[in-house]
Motif scaffolding. Structure first.
Motif, PDB file in Angstrom:
ATOM      1  N   GLU A  98       0.838  -1.198   0.000  1.00 36.18           N
ATOM      2  CA  GLU A  98       0.000   0.000   0.000  1.00 36.18           C
ATOM      3  C   GLU A  98       0.879   1.257   0.000  1.00 36.18           C
ATOM      4  O   GLU A  98       1.801   1.380   0.810  1.00 36.18           O
ATOM      5  CB  GLU A  98      -0.922   0.009   1.215  1.00 36.18           C
ATOM      6  N   ILE A 126      -8.743  -0.112  -0.250  1.00 39.07           N
ATOM      7  CA  ILE A 126      -8.601  -0.573   1.130  1.00 39.07           C
ATOM      8  C   ILE A 126      -8.075  -2.012   1.112  1.00 39.07           C
ATOM      9  O   ILE A 126      -8.493  -2.820   0.268  1.00 39.07           O
ATOM     10  CB  ILE A 126      -9.958  -0.511   1.864  1.00 39.07           C
ATOM     11  N   SER A 183     -11.800  -1.458  -3.887  1.00 42.58           N
ATOM     12  CA  SER A 183     -12.006  -0.020  -4.021  1.00 42.58           C
ATOM     13  C   SER A 183     -13.495   0.273  -4.106  1.00 42.58           C
ATOM     14  O   SER A 183     -14.240  -0.492  -4.724  1.00 42.58           O
ATOM     15  CB  SER A 183     -11.351   0.516  -5.297  1.00 42.58           C
ATOM     16  N   ASN A 195     -10.478   6.705  -1.555  1.00 42.22           N
ATOM     17  CA  ASN A 195      -9.697   6.549  -0.331  1.00 42.22           C
ATOM     18  C   ASN A 195      -8.266   7.045  -0.565  1.00 42.22           C
ATOM     19  O   ASN A 195      -7.793   7.081  -1.707  1.00 42.22           O
ATOM     20  CB  ASN A 195      -9.694   5.086   0.115  1.00 42.22           C
ATOM     21  N   TYR A 219      -5.403   5.800  -0.138  1.00 44.14           N
ATOM     22  CA  TYR A 219      -4.341   4.824  -0.349  1.00 44.14           C
ATOM     23  C   TYR A 219      -4.546   4.051  -1.649  1.00 44.14           C
ATOM     24  O   TYR A 219      -5.666   3.870  -2.121  1.00 44.14           O
ATOM     25  CB  TYR A 219      -4.274   3.830   0.805  1.00 44.14           C
ATOM     26  N   ASN A 252      -3.494   0.250  -3.151  1.00 42.39           N
ATOM     27  CA  ASN A 252      -2.888  -1.028  -2.781  1.00 42.39           C
ATOM     28  C   ASN A 252      -2.906  -2.003  -3.950  1.00 42.39           C
ATOM     29  O   ASN A 252      -3.743  -1.905  -4.846  1.00 42.39           O
ATOM     30  CB  ASN A 252      -3.569  -1.624  -1.542  1.00 42.39           C
ATOM     31  N   GLU A 276       0.678   4.835   8.386  1.00 44.98           N
ATOM     32  CA  GLU A 276      -0.770   4.660   8.443  1.00 44.98           C
ATOM     33  C   GLU A 276      -1.201   3.706   7.340  1.00 44.98           C
ATOM     34  O   GLU A 276      -0.638   3.700   6.237  1.00 44.98           O
ATOM     35  CB  GLU A 276      -1.472   6.002   8.278  1.00 44.98           C
ATOM     36  N   CYS A 277      -2.206   2.893   7.653  1.00 48.21           N
ATOM     37  CA  CYS A 277      -2.591   1.818   6.733  1.00 48.21           C
ATOM     38  C   CYS A 277      -4.108   1.655   6.761  1.00 48.21           C
ATOM     39  O   CYS A 277      -4.752   1.869   7.783  1.00 48.21           O
ATOM     40  CB  CYS A 277      -1.893   0.530   7.165  1.00 48.21           C
ATOM     41  N   SER A 278      -4.681   1.236   5.631  1.00 47.75           N
ATOM     42  CA  SER A 278      -6.140   1.081   5.539  1.00 47.75           C
ATOM     43  C   SER A 278      -6.632  -0.235   6.127  1.00 47.75           C
ATOM     44  O   SER A 278      -7.851  -0.423   6.263  1.00 47.75           O
ATOM     45  CB  SER A 278      -6.565   1.158   4.067  1.00 47.75           C
ATOM     46  N   TYR A 279      -5.733  -1.139   6.483  1.00 44.40           N
ATOM     47  CA  TYR A 279      -6.135  -2.473   6.944  1.00 44.40           C
ATOM     48  C   TYR A 279      -6.717  -2.377   8.351  1.00 44.40           C
ATOM     49  O   TYR A 279      -6.001  -2.149   9.335  1.00 44.40           O
ATOM     50  CB  TYR A 279      -4.923  -3.409   6.920  1.00 44.40           C
TER      51      TYR A 279
END
Length: 518
Positions: free
Chosen positions: A277, A325, A342, A348, A350, A352, A415-418
């Protein structure tokens, strides 16, 4: 008949019909007043130069009435008392098979181990918020299959396997935006696809077909070499002369069932790796050299497709999700799988993508796995290591990309969407050494190909392992039936004959049409 021309326009011009008419008139050297209508039949983004342009194929009608190139009228009918055909799995293959059978005058009975779209959401929320996995209802199992909540990308290279346009037309018929019919990389979005899937199911039921949720295929009824029906939920028998096996790439219990019954299956190479990501702004700058929001909704966030050969292995991006995400795609406790999706607006912050490496029988054997289930057990081994490294509750083991290459545990993670969360770890202790080494070299190669790609702002999470089925269920090339069992039709991703929503849908249609000829 319309004349088909190619135009190359700025995003602003491509968004205006009268400008398209003007360019069409100039290209055809006719008065603009003679142009009755135009229709875009193909559109793609060209960001290779200093300015983003739209490459378009356009049908131009000169002094003639408009004829829609995408006209579509399905021939659905009442099949309440018609001959039944069983379909195991309510993913794209199963749904398209059911719709095609209805057009052909057969009554489809879909058996789906998971829940309908609405009830499935609760189990997905439990995965993301509490790290709880329901083995029958998750991102892989349930109404619509793995595609419902994993992005809705409709691009396929499998154009020789069936009618791609027809597959897209079905989606449009049930509520998808018409742009999927002409965009080079069509996408519905995870937020919109569930409603379309529900509309498909309602149409099947309205025609007399059945869709049975919480109904798990647990055995086959076979007499001699001929299928007679199926056993669901352990003891309930459903009789039919044909069963389309469209259970998806993660239905390991089906692979075990076939193996235990002596029904031939084969181990199959697949691809395994990680999900990476980046900040979407970084990818936009690398690909577009600008912020795509200046073009309105004509140009979405940038994507990428990367491939290289490292140490004799293919390393490539897989299921790239701009503005997306990372999601947990495990189907059982104790195993960790990540995937991406998505929303329709891809808004969003990010971007990935899976980044995976091809693995085959030599790799499986090195870890002690042989036979028809070797690839499946190899896959499980890596997923179990990822679960343990993450610390449980679906937390994903992760590293910054630069630390991954340098074999260094990350002191902090971006920072991460997971949503279940990430745990800093050494991913070389999770991945097979050949996969880890190939990825490390691939990241450096891709950083040279794409400015800014190799960066400590990117996070690497493990494991991306459900790229395709680890098993192939053999079928006859002509009849599409299993090579041993008459009436059993291996189909789509789980059987090793598709790789995505559209290719699976086309295979479901193909199998249904074959059944209709018998």
């Amino acid at each position: 008949m319309p004349q088909t021309i190619t135009l190359r326009l700025s995003p602003a011009d491509a968004a205006q019909e009268h400008i398209i008419h003007l360019h069409a008139a100039n290209k055809l050297q006719v008065s603009i007043n003679k142009i009755t209508a135009t229709q875009v039949i193909r559109r793609s983004i060209d960001a290779r130069g200093s300015q983003i342009m739209m490459q378009m194929q356009v049908n131009v009608f000169v002094e003639e009435p408009f004829a829609d190139a995408f006209a579509f009228e399905p021939k659905l009918q009442n099949v309440t008392n018609k001959k039944p055909v069983l379909i195991a799995g309510a993913g794209p293959a199963g749904l398209y098979a059911a719709l095609t059978l209805i057009e052909q005058g057969f009554c489809p009975i879909i058996i789906e181990r998971g829940k309908d779209v609405r009830n499935r959401r609760r189990d997905l929320a439990a995965m993301n918020k509490q790290g709880i996995v329901n083995p029958e209802s998750n991102y892989c199992f349930g109404e619509g299959g793995a595609g419902t909540y994993s992005d809705g990308k409709l691009y396929t290279r499998a154009t020789k396997r069936g009618n791609v346009l027809r597959s897209l037309q079905w989606f449009k018929h049930f509520g998808a935006d018409e742009r999927i019919l002409f965009e080079a990389h069509p996408h519905i979005g995870t937020n919109k696809l569930p409603g379309i899937i529900v509309a498909m199911r309602e149409a099947i039921v309205a025609c007399g077909g059945q869709v049975l949720f919480d109904t798990k295929l647990t055995d086959l009824i076979i007499e001699g070499d001929t299928l007679k029906g199926a056993i669901v939920n352990g003891n309930e028998k459903i009789y039919a002369d044909a069963l389309i096996l469209a259970t998806g790439h993660s239905a390991r219990d089906i692979f075990l069932l076939l193996h235990e019954k002596g029904i031939e299956i084969e181990s199959k190479p697949f691809a395994l790796g990680v999900r990476i990501e980046h900040p979407q702004a970084l990818i936009n700058q690398a690909q577009y050299k600008c912020d795509p929001s200046v073009f309105g909704d004509m140009v979405g966030p940038a994507s990428y497709s990367l491939v290289s050969q490292e140490m004799g292995r293919g390393v490539f991006s897989f299921c790239m999700c701009p503005g997306g995400i990372i999601a947990p795609a495990s189907t059982t406790e104790g195993e960790l799988v990540v995937n991406g999706w998505s929303p329709s607006k891809r808004d969003n912050p990010y971007a990935n993508s899976g980044m995976v490496v091809a693995v085959d029988e030599k790799d499986f054997a090195k870890y002690g796995f042989t036979g028809p289930l070797a690839a499946m057990h190899f896959q499980q081994m890596v997923e179990q290591k990822a679960w343990q490294a993450g610390g449980g509750k679906l937390k994903a083991p992760a590293q910054r990309m630069t630390d991954f290459v340098n074999r260094k545990r990350s002191a902090s993670l971006p920072e991460c969407s997971y949503l279940p969360g990430v745990t800093s770890t050494l991913l070389q202790e999770v991945l097979p050494v050949e996969v880890y080494q190939s990825l490390s070299k691939g990241f450096i190669t891709f950083g040279k190909k794409m400015k800014g790609y190799f960066t400590d702002e990117a996070i690497v999470t493990a494991t991306e392992s459900r790229t395709s089925s680890p098993v192939r269920i053999p079928r006859d090339n002509e009849t599409l039936q299993h090579t041993q069992i008459k009436g059993l039709y291996p189909c789509a991703e789980g059987a090793g004959y598709a790789g995505g929503i559209i290719s699976a849908a086309m295979d479901g249609e193909r199998v249904a049409l074959q059944i209709a000829t018998l």
